[in-house]
Write a protein that holds these residues in place. Structure first.
Motif, PDB file in Angstrom:
ATOM      1  N   LEU A 180       6.862  -5.371 -11.600  1.00  0.00           N
ATOM      2  CA  LEU A 180       8.052  -5.126 -11.554  1.00  0.00           C
ATOM      3  C   LEU A 180       8.154  -4.029 -10.318  1.00  0.00           C
ATOM      4  O   LEU A 180       8.798  -4.266  -9.254  1.00  0.00           O
ATOM      5  N   ALA A 181       6.990  -3.363  -9.931  1.00  0.00           N
ATOM      6  CA  ALA A 181       6.949  -2.554  -8.510  1.00  0.00           C
ATOM      7  C   ALA A 181       6.941  -3.456  -7.596  1.00  0.00           C
ATOM      8  O   ALA A 181       7.750  -2.935  -6.613  1.00  0.00           O
ATOM      9  N   LEU A 182       6.087  -4.605  -7.579  1.00  0.00           N
ATOM     10  CA  LEU A 182       6.158  -5.339  -6.272  1.00  0.00           C
ATOM     11  C   LEU A 182       7.636  -6.046  -5.925  1.00  0.00           C
ATOM     12  O   LEU A 182       8.148  -6.141  -4.708  1.00  0.00           O
ATOM     13  N   ILE A 183       7.927  -6.438  -7.092  1.00  0.00           N
ATOM     14  CA  ILE A 183       9.539  -7.293  -7.166  1.00  0.00           C
ATOM     15  C   ILE A 183      10.581  -6.165  -6.444  1.00  0.00           C
ATOM     16  O   ILE A 183      11.312  -6.597  -5.661  1.00  0.00           O
ATOM     17  N   GLY A 184      10.343  -4.864  -7.154  1.00  0.00           N
ATOM     18  CA  GLY A 184      11.242  -3.701  -6.558  1.00  0.00           C
ATOM     19  C   GLY A 184      11.308  -3.559  -5.427  1.00  0.00           C
ATOM     20  O   GLY A 184      12.333  -3.399  -4.610  1.00  0.00           O
ATOM     21  N   LEU A 199       0.795  -1.319   0.038  1.00  0.00           N
ATOM     22  CA  LEU A 199       0.119   0.319  -0.019  1.00  0.00           C
ATOM     23  C   LEU A 199       0.998   1.294  -0.057  1.00  0.00           C
ATOM     24  O   LEU A 199       0.513   2.161  -0.719  1.00  0.00           O
ATOM     25  N   LYS A 200       1.968   1.227   0.716  1.00  0.00           N
ATOM     26  CA  LYS A 200       2.859   2.362   0.784  1.00  0.00           C
ATOM     27  C   LYS A 200       3.882   2.456  -0.464  1.00  0.00           C
ATOM     28  O   LYS A 200       3.856   3.274  -1.226  1.00  0.00           O
ATOM     29  N   SER A 201       4.726   1.534  -0.617  1.00  0.00           N
ATOM     30  CA  SER A 201       5.780   1.489  -1.461  1.00  0.00           C
ATOM     31  C   SER A 201       5.298   1.238  -2.771  1.00  0.00           C
ATOM     32  O   SER A 201       5.534   1.787  -3.687  1.00  0.00           O
ATOM     33  N   VAL A 202       4.687  -0.023  -3.082  1.00  0.00           N
ATOM     34  CA  VAL A 202       4.328  -0.107  -4.607  1.00  0.00           C
ATOM     35  C   VAL A 202       3.350   0.616  -4.957  1.00  0.00           C
ATOM     36  O   VAL A 202       3.524   1.028  -6.071  1.00  0.00           O
ATOM     37  N   LEU A 203       2.128   1.017  -4.501  1.00  0.00           N
ATOM     38  CA  LEU A 203       1.212   1.621  -5.109  1.00  0.00           C
ATOM     39  C   LEU A 203       1.598   2.989  -5.358  1.00  0.00           C
ATOM     40  O   LEU A 203       1.431   3.748  -6.345  1.00  0.00           O
ATOM     41  N   THR A 204       2.482   3.691  -4.161  1.00  0.00           N
ATOM     42  CA  THR A 204       2.837   5.199  -4.493  1.00  0.00           C
ATOM     43  C   THR A 204       3.971   5.153  -5.530  1.00  0.00           C
ATOM     44  O   THR A 204       4.015   6.202  -6.463  1.00  0.00           O
ATOM     45  N   GLY A 205       4.919   4.200  -5.414  1.00  0.00           N
ATOM     46  CA  GLY A 205       5.901   4.072  -6.491  1.00  0.00           C
ATOM     47  C   GLY A 205       5.333   3.991  -7.902  1.00  0.00           C
ATOM     48  O   GLY A 205       5.890   4.503  -9.022  1.00  0.00           O
ATOM     49  N   TYR A 206       4.509   2.921  -7.828  1.00  0.00           N
ATOM     50  CA  TYR A 206       3.862   2.596  -9.160  1.00  0.00           C
ATOM     51  C   TYR A 206       3.094   3.994  -9.920  1.00  0.00           C
ATOM     52  O   TYR A 206       3.175   4.130 -11.242  1.00  0.00           O
ATOM     53  N   ALA A 207       2.450   4.869  -9.284  1.00  0.00           N
ATOM     54  CA  ALA A 207       1.585   5.781  -9.612  1.00  0.00           C
ATOM     55  C   ALA A 207       2.541   6.962  -9.920  1.00  0.00           C
ATOM     56  O   ALA A 207       2.358   7.426 -10.990  1.00  0.00           O
ATOM     57  N   LEU A 208       3.730   7.109  -9.139  1.00  0.00           N
ATOM     58  CA  LEU A 208       4.767   8.222  -9.837  1.00  0.00           C
ATOM     59  C   LEU A 208       5.411   7.588 -10.841  1.00  0.00           C
ATOM     60  O   LEU A 208       5.699   8.567 -11.694  1.00  0.00           O
ATOM     61  N   GLY A 209       5.926   6.579 -10.792  1.00  0.00           N
ATOM     62  CA  GLY A 209       6.889   6.082 -12.116  1.00  0.00           C
ATOM     63  C   GLY A 209       6.220   6.114 -13.383  1.00  0.00           C
ATOM     64  O   GLY A 209       6.508   6.613 -14.242  1.00  0.00           O
ATOM     65  N   CYS A 210       4.846   5.394 -13.228  1.00  0.00           N
ATOM     66  CA  CYS A 210       4.093   5.453 -14.626  1.00  0.00           C
ATOM     67  C   CYS A 210       3.696   6.778 -15.025  1.00  0.00           C
ATOM     68  O   CYS A 210       3.675   7.098 -16.148  1.00  0.00           O
ATOM     69  N   GLY A 211       3.223   7.591 -13.954  1.00  0.00           N
ATOM     70  CA  GLY A 211       2.805   9.161 -14.554  1.00  0.00           C
ATOM     71  C   GLY A 211       3.829   9.827 -14.857  1.00  0.00           C
ATOM     72  O   GLY A 211       3.861  10.566 -16.070  1.00  0.00           O
ATOM     73  N   LEU A 212       5.166   9.883 -14.270  1.00  0.00           N
ATOM     74  CA  LEU A 212       6.165  10.452 -14.830  1.00  0.00           C
ATOM     75  C   LEU A 212       6.627  10.045 -16.161  1.00  0.00           C
ATOM     76  O   LEU A 212       7.168  10.921 -16.988  1.00  0.00           O
ATOM     77  N   GLY A 213       6.765   8.827 -16.302  1.00  0.00           N
ATOM     78  CA  GLY A 213       6.987   8.078 -17.682  1.00  0.00           C
ATOM     79  C   GLY A 213       6.185   8.579 -18.572  1.00  0.00           C
ATOM     80  O   GLY A 213       6.686   9.024 -19.853  1.00  0.00           O
ATOM     81  N   PHE A 214       4.996   8.618 -18.289  1.00  0.00           N
ATOM     82  CA  PHE A 214       3.869   9.134 -19.381  1.00  0.00           C
ATOM     83  C   PHE A 214       3.938  10.639 -19.724  1.00  0.00           C
ATOM     84  O   PHE A 214       4.054  11.029 -20.890  1.00  0.00           O
TER      85      PHE A 214
END
Length: 289
Positions: free
Chosen positions: A218-222, A93-108
């Motif tokens: 990848l987010a969960l693995i990382g 909830l903290k690491s994966v979802l936050t990092g996923y949203a930031l990483g995918c959003g910034l990449g887009f």
């Protein structure tokens, strides 16, 4: 050696195999029955794997420190719900979802900027391919040193792992629209933004969702790997590394089971959204047919 347990597992496997073979060969005219059969085949296959696992462990007397039985893992799951829930909140909830949203959003967003600038396309994309090849086991300790031991450093690792797949896939997707379609938009005097929104983003959605599905795993693995290099006394990666040292392998498998279920559910949610957004795509239409 426990021969009855082993024989029972093998017998169950043979019966389940025969039932699955029968189900996949059926052509149900009722759509509800067809959907139920498609759901039952992988479910029965998964149950068969667990039964075989249980039978082999019990039949050959495999030590639990090497491979615990599914029943032992289930007992640990039931008896460790508060601990597993705390680890799930910290990691997913903290690491994966936050990092996923930031990483995918910034990449887009960066992909949109690259599409507007040939200089960035020629300069940043090769750098992105280089950074995406960096192993997480080398990046994670650096992020822990930079951002501390709490979940923020894990978010940084997830952002790095998810940013470049989204960037590369979005850039490729924006280039998927044909020249004829772009020429048609020019004849309508459409601006760059109108062409982007009404044509090129629509063509890019399959590529974007491909990146979203890749990044969901990848987010969960990382995040889990990053927790091996420093974290508070909570988290899936912390629990796995700690319990392995204590020889509590059943707890390790319990954490793995929670991570597998969470990752599969996350991937499934992204796939469902993809089906709703890209319903027009041939792959979706054929799958529904």
């Amino acid at each position: 050696m426990n021969l009855p347990a082993l024989a029972g597992a093998i017998l169950f496997w043979l019966i389940a195999w025969a039932l699955n073979e029968w189900l996949v060969r059926q052509h149900f005219t009722n759509r509800t029955l067809g959907n139920a059969a498609r759901f039952a085949v992988p479910l029965l296959f998964g149950v068969t794997i667990l039964v075989l696992w249980e039978g082999i462990v019990r039949g050959f007397g495999v030590p639990s420190v090497l491979l615990p039985a599914p029943s032992m893992i289930w007992a640990r799951l039931v008896n460790s719900v508060p601990t597993l829930a705390a680890d799930f909140r910290q990691t997913f909830l903290k690491s994966v979802l936050t990092g996923y949203a930031l990483g995918c959003g910034l990449g887009f967003l960066v992909a949109i900027l690259i599409d507007r600038s040939p200089f960035l396309q020629k300069g940043l994309l090769p750098l992105g391919n280089f950074v995406s090849a960096l192993p997480v086991i080398g990046v994670a300790p650096i992020m822990v040193m930079w951002f501390g031991f709490d979940w923020q450093s894990k978010v940084a690792v997830v952002v790095i792992m998810t940013f470049f797949p989204m960037l590369v896939n979005t850039v490729s997707g924006l280039a998927a629209a044909s020249h004829m379609e772009r020429d048609l938009m020019r004849t309508y005097a459409a601006s760059w933004w109108q062409t982007l929104v009404k044509l090129r983003l629509a063509a890019a959605w399959p590529f974007i969702f491909n990146a979203l599905k890749i990044n969901s795993t990848l987010a969960l693995i990382g995040a889990i790997v990053a927790e091996f290099f420093g974290t508070p006394i909570v988290g899936m990666g912390f629990r796995i590394s700690t319990e392995v040292g204590r020889m509590n392998v059943d707890m390790v498998w319990a954490e793995i089971a929670v991570a597998a279920v969470a990752g599969s559910a996350f991937y499934g949610m992204v796939a469902l959204v993809e089906r709703a957004v890209t319903f027009w795509h041939p792959s979706i239409r054929i799958g529904r047919g």
